[in-house]
Design an enzyme around this catalytic site. Structure first.
Site, mmCIF file in Angstrom:
data_model
loop_
_atom_site.group_PDB
_atom_site.id
_atom_site.type_symbol
_atom_site.label_atom_id
_atom_site.label_comp_id
_atom_site.label_asym_id
_atom_site.label_seq_id
_atom_site.Cartn_x
_atom_site.Cartn_y
_atom_site.Cartn_z
ATOM 1 N N ARG A 32 -5.729 8.142 -1.103
ATOM 2 C CA ARG A 32 -5.286 9.305 -1.885
ATOM 3 C C ARG A 32 -5.510 10.624 -1.153
ATOM 4 O O ARG A 32 -4.770 11.590 -1.354
ATOM 5 C CB ARG A 32 -6.009 9.314 -3.234
ATOM 6 C CG ARG A 32 -5.587 8.193 -4.165
ATOM 7 C CD ARG A 32 -6.433 8.155 -5.428
ATOM 8 N NE ARG A 32 -5.991 7.127 -6.356
ATOM 9 C CZ ARG A 32 -6.350 5.846 -6.301
ATOM 10 N NH1 ARG A 32 -7.158 5.427 -5.333
ATOM 11 N NH2 ARG A 32 -5.911 4.979 -7.194
ATOM 12 N N ALA A 84 2.343 -1.893 0.855
ATOM 13 C CA ALA A 84 2.586 -3.319 0.616
ATOM 14 C C ALA A 84 4.080 -3.567 0.583
ATOM 15 O O ALA A 84 4.798 -3.082 -0.296
ATOM 16 C CB ALA A 84 1.941 -3.737 -0.702
ATOM 17 N N TYR A 104 -3.661 -9.514 -5.970
ATOM 18 C CA TYR A 104 -2.321 -10.026 -5.710
ATOM 19 C C TYR A 104 -2.431 -11.481 -5.245
ATOM 20 O O TYR A 104 -3.514 -12.061 -5.256
ATOM 21 C CB TYR A 104 -1.597 -9.105 -4.726
ATOM 22 C CG TYR A 104 -1.425 -7.707 -5.296
ATOM 23 C CD1 TYR A 104 -0.730 -7.516 -6.493
ATOM 24 C CD2 TYR A 104 -1.994 -6.599 -4.679
ATOM 25 C CE1 TYR A 104 -0.602 -6.249 -7.050
ATOM 26 C CE2 TYR A 104 -1.862 -5.322 -5.222
ATOM 27 C CZ TYR A 104 -1.162 -5.152 -6.415
ATOM 28 O OH TYR A 104 -1.042 -3.911 -6.960
ATOM 29 N N PRO A 118 -2.518 1.447 3.178
ATOM 30 C CA PRO A 118 -1.233 1.187 2.530
ATOM 31 C C PRO A 118 -1.246 1.674 1.083
ATOM 32 O O PRO A 118 -2.178 1.362 0.333
ATOM 33 C CB PRO A 118 -1.104 -0.339 2.586
ATOM 34 C CG PRO A 118 -2.150 -0.799 3.540
ATOM 35 C CD PRO A 118 -3.229 0.210 3.524
ATOM 36 N N CYS A 157 1.647 2.085 -2.100
ATOM 37 C CA CYS A 157 3.027 1.907 -2.543
ATOM 38 C C CYS A 157 3.629 3.218 -3.036
ATOM 39 O O CYS A 157 2.958 4.020 -3.696
ATOM 40 C CB CYS A 157 3.097 0.858 -3.638
ATOM 41 S SG CYS A 157 2.807 -0.814 -3.038
ATOM 42 N N ARG A 189 -6.467 -7.611 4.675
ATOM 43 C CA ARG A 189 -7.100 -6.766 3.659
ATOM 44 C C ARG A 189 -7.670 -7.642 2.557
ATOM 45 O O ARG A 189 -7.008 -8.549 2.057
ATOM 46 C CB ARG A 189 -6.101 -5.765 3.053
ATOM 47 C CG ARG A 189 -6.834 -4.740 2.186
ATOM 48 C CD ARG A 189 -5.990 -3.564 1.782
ATOM 49 N NE ARG A 189 -6.804 -2.364 1.690
ATOM 50 C CZ ARG A 189 -6.419 -1.215 1.154
ATOM 51 N NH1 ARG A 189 -5.194 -1.105 0.646
ATOM 52 N NH2 ARG A 189 -7.218 -0.175 1.125
#
Length: 367
Positions: free
Chosen positions: A337, A70, A194, A31, A33, A242
């Site tokens: 990436r 996310a 988070y 994932p 963003c 995760r």
């Protein structure tokens, strides 16, 4: 997990079956963003053409599992005002377009549901990523304790027990909507500092009630969210979690030992795979970044528990990914990436390693 495939196949291109879902290979998209949704109004958090094109390209590129960025369980759970959300029906309708195309290409659509906690309400990375207020579509972030992410950041609101229960319910509602939107793999985001990761770490969790202090208390929210999600997510579909396996704070934060301990509990609560990352909780952490630097944490989970694990982090070359799987250090490879740089990475890897991938019929003449 099963992995029946011809012996001639590279490990990277063996299928992976979790519950009733068979993922065609072990090249999976982590994932990431995109910060490309509308910040407010009726289109807030709704997927746009950018999101469709972004995920469609990786599906045609041969990626076996595509885990969507996310996706916030509430407006206040967004990292930035421009994040995707899954708290209303308009968002679900837009996401169906993405999942339908991903499936048409033979890939499996997954989604990560998340709450950003104290790292919410920030500007997009290319605009500096600093906290923003109401004048820039922002809000006051919430956290386990009134401890900001970095010095100078806004002090987050310390959640009450009632508010914690409300957020747990938001995760369950997001899981229901994810099913309506057509996703076949669901991942709970408990990493990178988070909200759920903030509860796990004593660096950010200073609570003295049932959600703070001991390992059992700090992991309470993670397990309650998993239970709430698993209760509405179909038994036949896989659930991932995760985690940041370490805060990289020399034992003063969340540790690798605690990750192994939690992995066993997550399996008992219905999690099918641990997506193993690291860091993100503390801006001053000294992280020894290098090729495959997070793989040992996935390998330890795999070796010391019965929970399958996926590796991520500076895995860039097909031979490197193949070696990780062949050595039994992970069950799958998550690319971040590298898939931003090359949506067709899986096709390049198949050519180098002798794997087989489904090719869109429109592209057959190129093969």
């Amino acid at each position: 997990m099963s992995a029946a495939a011809p012996a001639a196949f590279a490990a990277l291109f063996q299928p992976c079956t979790l519950r009733s879902v068979t993922i065609p290979n072990r090249v999976w998209m982590a994932p990431m963003c995109q910060y490309s949704a509308a910040p407010d109004g009726p289109d807030a958090g709704v997927a746009q053409d950018w999101h469709f094109t972004h995920y469609a390209a990786r599906a045609t590129g041969g990626t076996g599992l595509i885990i969507q960025e996310a996706t916030a369980v509430s407006p206040e759970g967004r990292i930035s005002p421009y994040d995707l959300g899954i708290w209303n029906d308009a968002q679900v309708r837009a996401l169906r377009r993405i999942t339908g195309f991903v499936k048409s290409q033979g890939a499996v659509p997954g989604i990560q549901i998340a709450h950003a906690g104290r790292k919410a309400s920030t500007e997009r990375p290319w605009k500096g990523g600093r906290p923003v207020g109401p004048e820039a579509h922002g809000w006051t972030p919430a956290a386990p304790s009134a401890v900001p992410f970095r010095e100078g950041d806004p002090v987050p609101h310390a959640l009450t027990v009632e508010e914690i229960r409300e957020i747990t319910g938001q995760f369950a509602d997001a899981a229901r909507r994810a099913l309506e939107a057509g996703y076949e793999v669901l991942e709970v985001h408990g990493a990178h500092g988070y909200l759920i990761g903030e509860f796990l770490s004593p660096q950010s969790n200073r609570r003295t009630d049932a959600y703070g202090g001991s390992f059992e208390n700090r992991t309470r929210l993670a397990l309650e969210v998993v239970d709430a999600v698993r209760a509405v997510w179909p038994e036949e579909l896989p659930l991932f979690f995760r985690i940041s396996a370490t805060d990289w704070l020399d034992g003063e934060g969340w540790t690798a030992d605690e990750t192994v301990r939690l992995a066993g509990l997550l399996r008992e609560h219905g999690v099918d795979l641990l997506d193993v990352s690291t860091g993100g909780l503390a801006p001053h952490a000294d992280i020894p970044v290098g090729p495959g630097y997070q793989v040992p944490f996935a390998a330890r989970v795999k070796a010391e528990t019965a929970l399958p694990a996926a590796a991520v982090g500076l895995i860039t070359e097909p031979e490197q990914a193949e070696k990780i799987l062949a050595n039994g250090e992970a069950d799958a490879i998550l690319l971040g990436r590298e898939l931003l740089r090359d949506p067709y990475w899986a096709r390049r890897a198949a050519a180098e390693l002798g794997g087989e991938l489904r090719m869109p019929v429109q592209y057959h003449r190129s093969w």
